[in-house]
Write a protein that holds these residues in place. Structure first.
Motif, PDB file in Angstrom:
ATOM      1  N   VAL A 431      49.565  38.334  40.280  1.00 19.15           N
ATOM      2  CA  VAL A 431      48.988  39.280  39.318  1.00 19.15           C
ATOM      3  C   VAL A 431      50.005  40.318  38.840  1.00 19.15           C
ATOM      4  O   VAL A 431      49.747  41.035  37.875  1.00 19.15           O
ATOM      5  CB  VAL A 431      47.741  39.994  39.887  1.00 19.15           C
ATOM      6  N   GLY A 432      51.153  40.383  39.499  1.00 25.34           N
ATOM      7  CA  GLY A 432      52.190  41.283  39.013  1.00 25.34           C
ATOM      8  C   GLY A 432      52.593  40.974  37.583  1.00 25.34           C
ATOM      9  O   GLY A 432      52.977  41.871  36.831  1.00 25.34           O
ATOM     10  N   LEU A 433      52.494  39.687  37.190  1.00 23.29           N
ATOM     11  CA  LEU A 433      52.833  39.315  35.815  1.00 23.29           C
ATOM     12  C   LEU A 433      51.902  39.985  34.818  1.00 23.29           C
ATOM     13  O   LEU A 433      52.294  40.279  33.681  1.00 23.29           O
ATOM     14  CB  LEU A 433      52.778  37.796  35.649  1.00 23.29           C
ATOM     15  N   ILE A 434      50.654  40.236  35.216  1.00 29.98           N
ATOM     16  CA  ILE A 434      49.714  40.921  34.327  1.00 29.98           C
ATOM     17  C   ILE A 434      50.189  42.348  34.072  1.00 29.98           C
ATOM     18  O   ILE A 434      50.015  42.892  32.977  1.00 29.98           O
ATOM     19  CB  ILE A 434      48.298  40.913  34.931  1.00 29.98           C
ATOM     20  N   GLY A 435      50.821  42.955  35.077  1.00 32.56           N
ATOM     21  CA  GLY A 435      51.346  44.312  34.938  1.00 32.56           C
ATOM     22  C   GLY A 435      52.496  44.423  33.958  1.00 32.56           C
ATOM     23  O   GLY A 435      52.906  45.529  33.616  1.00 32.56           O
ATOM     24  N   ARG A 436      53.025  43.281  33.482  1.00 30.65           N
ATOM     25  CA  ARG A 436      54.078  43.338  32.456  1.00 30.65           C
ATOM     26  C   ARG A 436      53.552  43.928  31.161  1.00 30.65           C
ATOM     27  O   ARG A 436      54.315  44.541  30.409  1.00 30.65           O
ATOM     28  CB  ARG A 436      54.615  41.931  32.172  1.00 30.65           C
ATOM     29  N   GLY A 437      52.253  43.698  30.872  1.00 28.27           N
ATOM     30  CA  GLY A 437      51.753  44.107  29.562  1.00 28.27           C
ATOM     31  C   GLY A 437      50.440  44.846  29.567  1.00 28.27           C
ATOM     32  O   GLY A 437      49.989  45.282  28.498  1.00 28.27           O
ATOM     33  N   TYR A 438      49.809  44.986  30.733  1.00 33.79           N
ATOM     34  CA  TYR A 438      48.513  45.670  30.801  1.00 33.79           C
ATOM     35  C   TYR A 438      48.642  46.876  31.717  1.00 33.79           C
ATOM     36  O   TYR A 438      48.636  46.749  32.940  1.00 33.79           O
ATOM     37  CB  TYR A 438      47.422  44.719  31.304  1.00 33.79           C
ATOM     38  N   GLY A 439      48.750  48.051  31.114  1.00 36.92           N
ATOM     39  CA  GLY A 439      48.951  49.265  31.879  1.00 36.92           C
ATOM     40  C   GLY A 439      47.702  49.672  32.648  1.00 36.92           C
ATOM     41  O   GLY A 439      46.591  49.636  32.122  1.00 36.92           O
ATOM     42  N   ASP A 440      47.891  50.050  33.928  1.00 41.31           N
ATOM     43  CA  ASP A 440      46.808  50.581  34.769  1.00 41.31           C
ATOM     44  C   ASP A 440      45.605  49.646  34.808  1.00 41.31           C
ATOM     45  O   ASP A 440      44.452  50.098  34.856  1.00 41.31           O
ATOM     46  CB  ASP A 440      46.365  51.968  34.269  1.00 41.31           C
ATOM     47  N   PHE A 441      45.839  48.334  34.789  1.00 40.82           N
ATOM     48  CA  PHE A 441      44.694  47.431  34.702  1.00 40.82           C
ATOM     49  C   PHE A 441      43.815  47.485  35.949  1.00 40.82           C
ATOM     50  O   PHE A 441      42.604  47.255  35.879  1.00 40.82           O
ATOM     51  CB  PHE A 441      45.147  45.992  34.395  1.00 40.82           C
ATOM     52  N   VAL A 442      44.380  47.842  37.090  1.00 40.20           N
ATOM     53  CA  VAL A 442      43.583  47.955  38.310  1.00 40.20           C
ATOM     54  C   VAL A 442      42.630  49.146  38.209  1.00 40.20           C
ATOM     55  O   VAL A 442      41.430  49.027  38.497  1.00 40.20           O
ATOM     56  CB  VAL A 442      44.493  48.090  39.541  1.00 40.20           C
ATOM     57  N   ALA A 443      43.159  50.295  37.761  1.00 42.10           N
ATOM     58  CA  ALA A 443      42.304  51.474  37.594  1.00 42.10           C
ATOM     59  C   ALA A 443      41.220  51.214  36.553  1.00 42.10           C
ATOM     60  O   ALA A 443      40.080  51.686  36.680  1.00 42.10           O
ATOM     61  CB  ALA A 443      43.150  52.681  37.189  1.00 42.10           C
ATOM     62  N   LYS A 444      41.553  50.439  35.525  1.00 44.47           N
ATOM     63  CA  LYS A 444      40.569  50.122  34.482  1.00 44.47           C
ATOM     64  C   LYS A 444      39.486  49.201  35.024  1.00 44.47           C
ATOM     65  O   LYS A 444      38.304  49.344  34.681  1.00 44.47           O
ATOM     66  CB  LYS A 444      41.278  49.519  33.273  1.00 44.47           C
ATOM     67  N   LEU A 445      39.861  48.253  35.867  1.00 42.90           N
ATOM     68  CA  LEU A 445      38.853  47.401  36.504  1.00 42.90           C
ATOM     69  C   LEU A 445      37.884  48.238  37.330  1.00 42.90           C
ATOM     70  O   LEU A 445      36.663  47.994  37.330  1.00 42.90           O
ATOM     71  CB  LEU A 445      39.522  46.351  37.386  1.00 42.90           C
ATOM     72  N   GLU A 446      38.412  49.229  38.031  1.00 44.10           N
ATOM     73  CA  GLU A 446      37.554  50.116  38.820  1.00 44.10           C
ATOM     74  C   GLU A 446      36.585  50.884  37.919  1.00 44.10           C
ATOM     75  O   GLU A 446      35.377  50.980  38.216  1.00 44.10           O
ATOM     76  CB  GLU A 446      38.404  51.101  39.630  1.00 44.10           C
ATOM     77  N   LYS A 447      37.097  51.423  36.806  1.00 43.93           N
ATOM     78  CA  LYS A 447      36.252  52.177  35.887  1.00 43.93           C
ATOM     79  C   LYS A 447      35.154  51.314  35.286  1.00 43.93           C
ATOM     80  O   LYS A 447      34.067  51.807  34.958  1.00 43.93           O
ATOM     81  CB  LYS A 447      37.091  52.790  34.763  1.00 43.93           C
ATOM     82  N   LEU A 448      35.428  50.021  35.133  1.00 39.26           N
ATOM     83  CA  LEU A 448      34.470  49.113  34.501  1.00 39.26           C
ATOM     84  C   LEU A 448      33.508  48.473  35.502  1.00 39.26           C
ATOM     85  O   LEU A 448      32.664  47.667  35.117  1.00 39.26           O
ATOM     86  CB  LEU A 448      35.225  48.028  33.745  1.00 39.26           C
ATOM     87  N   GLY A 449      33.640  48.834  36.762  1.00 38.03           N
ATOM     88  CA  GLY A 449      32.677  48.367  37.763  1.00 38.03           C
ATOM     89  C   GLY A 449      32.967  47.010  38.357  1.00 38.03           C
ATOM     90  O   GLY A 449      32.064  46.388  38.937  1.00 38.03           O
ATOM     91  N   ALA A 450      34.197  46.526  38.252  1.00 29.45           N
ATOM     92  CA  ALA A 450      34.538  45.229  38.840  1.00 29.45           C
ATOM     93  C   ALA A 450      34.534  45.318  40.364  1.00 29.45           C
ATOM     94  O   ALA A 450      34.839  46.360  40.951  1.00 29.45           O
ATOM     95  CB  ALA A 450      35.905  44.767  38.355  1.00 29.45           C
ATOM     96  N   ASP A 451      34.190  44.227  41.019  1.00 27.35           N
ATOM     97  CA  ASP A 451      34.153  44.148  42.460  1.00 27.35           C
ATOM     98  C   ASP A 451      35.399  43.379  42.917  1.00 27.35           C
ATOM     99  O   ASP A 451      35.468  42.150  42.773  1.00 27.35           O
ATOM    100  CB  ASP A 451      32.882  43.431  42.922  1.00 27.35           C
ATOM    101  N   PHE A 452      36.378  44.083  43.453  1.00 27.60           N
ATOM    102  CA  PHE A 452      37.635  43.431  43.823  1.00 27.60           C
ATOM    103  C   PHE A 452      38.320  44.174  44.955  1.00 27.60           C
ATOM    104  O   PHE A 452      37.999  45.332  45.268  1.00 27.60           O
ATOM    105  CB  PHE A 452      38.581  43.363  42.602  1.00 27.60           C
ATOM    106  N   SER A 453      39.295  43.515  45.542  1.00 23.82           N
ATOM    107  CA  SER A 453      40.153  44.124  46.560  1.00 23.82           C
ATOM    108  C   SER A 453      41.490  43.404  46.521  1.00 23.82           C
ATOM    109  O   SER A 453      41.615  42.319  45.944  1.00 23.82           O
ATOM    110  CB  SER A 453      39.516  44.020  47.945  1.00 23.82           C
ATOM    111  N   PHE A 454      42.492  44.000  47.185  1.00 24.69           N
ATOM    112  CA  PHE A 454      43.815  43.356  47.240  1.00 24.69           C
ATOM    113  C   PHE A 454      44.028  42.738  48.605  1.00 24.69           C
ATOM    114  O   PHE A 454      43.648  43.304  49.636  1.00 24.69           O
ATOM    115  CB  PHE A 454      44.916  44.370  46.942  1.00 24.69           C
ATOM    116  N   GLU A 455      44.637  41.571  48.585  1.00 28.85           N
ATOM    117  CA  GLU A 455      44.988  40.911  49.842  1.00 28.85           C
ATOM    118  C   GLU A 455      46.222  41.581  50.407  1.00 28.85           C
ATOM    119  O   GLU A 455      47.256  41.673  49.740  1.00 28.85           O
ATOM    120  CB  GLU A 455      45.258  39.426  49.566  1.00 28.85           C
ATOM    121  N   VAL A 456      46.114  42.045  51.598  1.00 29.47           N
ATOM    122  CA  VAL A 456      47.241  42.774  52.221  1.00 29.47           C
ATOM    123  C   VAL A 456      48.011  41.826  53.127  1.00 29.47           C
ATOM    124  O   VAL A 456      47.434  41.065  53.882  1.00 29.47           O
ATOM    125  CB  VAL A 456      46.720  43.968  53.047  1.00 29.47           C
TER     126      VAL A 456
END
Length: 456
Positions: A431-456
Motif C-alpha cells: 500500500v506504500g505505492l498508494i502513498g505516491r499519489g494519495y495524500g493522507d489516505f489513511v486519515a481520510k479512510l478514518e474520517k470516512l468510517g472505514a474499518d481497517f487496521s495495519f498489519e504489524v
C-alpha cells in the motif's frame, strides 16, 4: 526482494505508514468530508520548475505524498534549499546554489520514479549538463522517453545513452525548435515547456498535451517571466527569455484523487464530499458518473459525490487525452461498474497494459474479461490505437474479501476501493505505492468510517 516491494516500502516510510500491509473489513459505505490538495501531476513539475528561477519560489497546497518527497530529495541533491513542509502544504525553494549531483545519489533517490527526466531542461540551462538514471514508474505498460530525448536533441542537446543511464549536455547552448509529437504526451509536453522557456529563439510545439495540469504549469512559468501562448489545435508557442524569477503559486486540485474518492462513494453506496474539487476540470468524469447512476452536488468549496439509491447502470467508456475521459479515472470507476446491472465496456486507448489490476478483482468475484487486442466494431468516438485494450465488466457481482498485492498507484487505490466494497476481510499489501499519489489516505479512510487496521 523485488523492486516493486522495495519501492512500496520506501513510499510507505516516506508518508509515515506504520506498515506496508493494511487489513480491511469491507461492506461499509464510506461517508464524510475530505480535503483534496494540489495535483500530484502539477506539484512535482512545479517543484522542478523552481530550478529555473533566480529567486525563491513558493508552492502552496502541496500534498503529503511520497512523490513530493522524492522530488524534494532530488532538488536538495542538486543544491536547492527547501523550507516549509508537505504537512503544512507550503514549500519554499531557494535555487541560488544549484550544482551537479552525484549520479549514484540521483539513482538512489529517484528509485523507480520517472520525474528525473524532467530535470534535463532546467539543469542544462543552469549547469550545461544533466544525468538521468534508468527510469522506472508504474507497471502500466510502455512509457517510452523517446519523445523527451528527441525534443532535447532538437533543442541542440547531445544525448549519450550509457549503461548507468542517460548523459545529456549542451556545449553550444540550446536554441528554439519546431517540434511535433506523434501523440500528445503529457510528460514530453512538460519537457518542452521546461526547456523552451530559456532557450534562444522561439519554439513551436504541435500536437501538445493540454491537460489542466499542463495549463497550470504554463501559469507557473508565466509567473516566472516566461512568454507562452496556447493556440488552437494543440499548438503552443514559447518565446525564450534570458532569465526567470521565482513564483508564488497555489496548485490546482488533484482531479484524479477526487475522481477516485467519488468512485469509492459509488462502489460502497456511500456519500463523500471532496473539498477543493472543482466542476470545470471534472466535467467529463461527472457526465459518466451521472450516466452510471451516481449523483453529485456542486458546492461552493467542493463537490459532494454520493450513491442516491437504486440500481447502477452499465456504460461504455473510451479513455483519451484531455478533454477526453482520463485513463487514471477508469481504474477506480471499474469497481463501481462491477456493481452495475448489465455489461460495461472500457476501451483503454492511452496505455496498453492498464488492466493488470483486474486479475485481483476477478479473484474477488468480479466478472471481467480483458481483451488484450481491443474490441473490433461498435461505435467509437476515439480512434483505435494499435496497442489499446478493452475490459468487459458484467454485473452486478458480489465481491468477497481476498489477499491483494498492489501493482501500481491507480490500480492500488482501485484495489483499496474493492476491499472496502467487498464482504469480509481483505489483506492489501504494497500500500506504500498508494502513498505516491494519495495524500493522507489513511486519515481520510478514518474520517470516512472505514474499518481497517495495519498489519504489524
Amino acid at each position: 526482494m523485488n523492486t516493486l516491494v522495495q519501492d512500496a516500502q520506501k513510499a510507505a516510510r516516506r508518508v509515515g505508514l506504520p506498515s506496508d500491509t493494511i487489513i480491511i473489513n469491507g461492506g461499509r459505505p464510506l461517508r464524510g468530508t475530505i480535503d483534496v490538495r494540489g495535483a500530484k501531476n502539477l506539484v512535482t513539475k512545479a517543484m522542478v520548475a523552481s530550478l529555473l528561477g533566480d529567486t525563491k519560489s513558493i508552492l502552496r497546497d502541496v500534498p503529503d505524498i511520497s512523490d513530493v518527497s522524492v522530488v524534494a530529495s532530488l532538488l536538495e541533491a542538486h543544491g536547492v534549499t527547501i523550507s516549509g513542509s508537505a504537512e503544512t502544504g507550503i514549500l519554499i525553494f531557494d535555487p541560488s546554489n544549484v550544482a551537479s549531483a552525484n549520479s549514484a545519489e540521483i539513482d538512489a533517490l529517484s528509485g523507480s520514479s520517472r520525474i528525473p527526466i524532467l530535470f534535463c531542461g532546467p539543469l542544462l540551462h543552469r549547469l550545461g549538463h544533466a544525468f538521468i538514471p534508468d527510469l522506472g514508474g508504474c507497471r502500466i505498460g510502455d512509457r517510452p522517453i523517446d519523445f523527451h530525448l528527441d525534443a532535447l536533441r532538437q533543442f541542440g542537446a547531445i544525448v549519450d545513452k550509457l549503461p548507468s543511464g542517460i548523459d545529456i549536455s549542451a556545449p553550444n547552448g540550446l536554441h528554439g525548435a519546431n517540434i511535433e509529437f506523434a501523440y500528445p504526451s503529457v510528460g514530453a509536453t512538460e519537457q518542452v515547456l521546461l526547456t523552451a522557456v530559456r532557450v534562444k529563439g522561439t519554439t513551436e510545439l504541435k500536437n501538445a498535451a493540454i491537460e489542466p495540469e499542463i495549463m497550470d504549469l504554463i501559469a507557473v512559468l508565466q509567473k516566472m517571466g516566461a512568454i507562452i501562448s496556447v493556440e488552437p489545435n494543440r499548438v503552443i508557442l514559447i518565446e525564450g527569455v534570458d532569465s526567470l524569477k521565482g513564483y508564488d503559486h497555489r496548485a490546482l486540485f488533484d482531479r484524479n484523487e477526487a475522481a477516485s474518492w467519488a468512485s469509492a462513494a459509488l462502489a460502497t453506496g456511500g456519500d463523500i464530499t471532496c473539498k477543493g474539487a472543482k466542476q470545470q476540470d471534472m466535467m467529463t468524469f461527472l457526465n459518466v458518473f451521472r450516466k452510471i447512476g451516481g449523483a453529485f452536488d456542486i458546492e461552493e468549496d467542493g463537490i459532494r459525490f454520493y450513491h442516491p439509491g437504486g440500481d447502477l447502470k452499465p456504460v461504455t467508456i473510451e479513455t483519451d487525452v484531455h478533454p477526453g475521459f482520463m485513463t487514471d479515472w477508469q481504474q477506480p470507476l471499474i469497481i463501481a461498474l462491477t456493481q452495475a446491472i448489465g455489461t460495461s465496456i472500457v476501451h483503454e486507448t492511452v496505455y496498453e497494459d492498464r488492466f493488470g489490476f483486474t486479475d485481483a478483482l476477478v479473484e474477488m468475484g468480479a466478472n471481467i474479461q480483458v481483451h488484450k487486442n481491443g474490441l473490433e466494431g461498435g461505435e467509437r468516438r476515439v480512434p483505435r490505437r494499435p496497442l489499446e485494450q478493452a475490459a468487459v465488466i458484467t454485473g452486478p457481482t458480489k465481491l468477497h474479501g481476498s489477499e491483494i498485492v498492489v501493482p501500481d498507484l491507480r490500480g492500488g487505490f482501485s484495489h483499496l476501493i474493492a476491499a472496502l466494497t467487498a464482504d469480509g476481510r481483505s489483506t492489501v499489501s504494497n500500500v506504500g505505492l498508494i502513498g505516491r499519489g494519495y495524500g493522507d489516505f489513511v486519515a481520510k479512510l478514518e474520517k470516512l468510517g472505514a474499518d481497517f487496521s495495519f498489519e504489524v
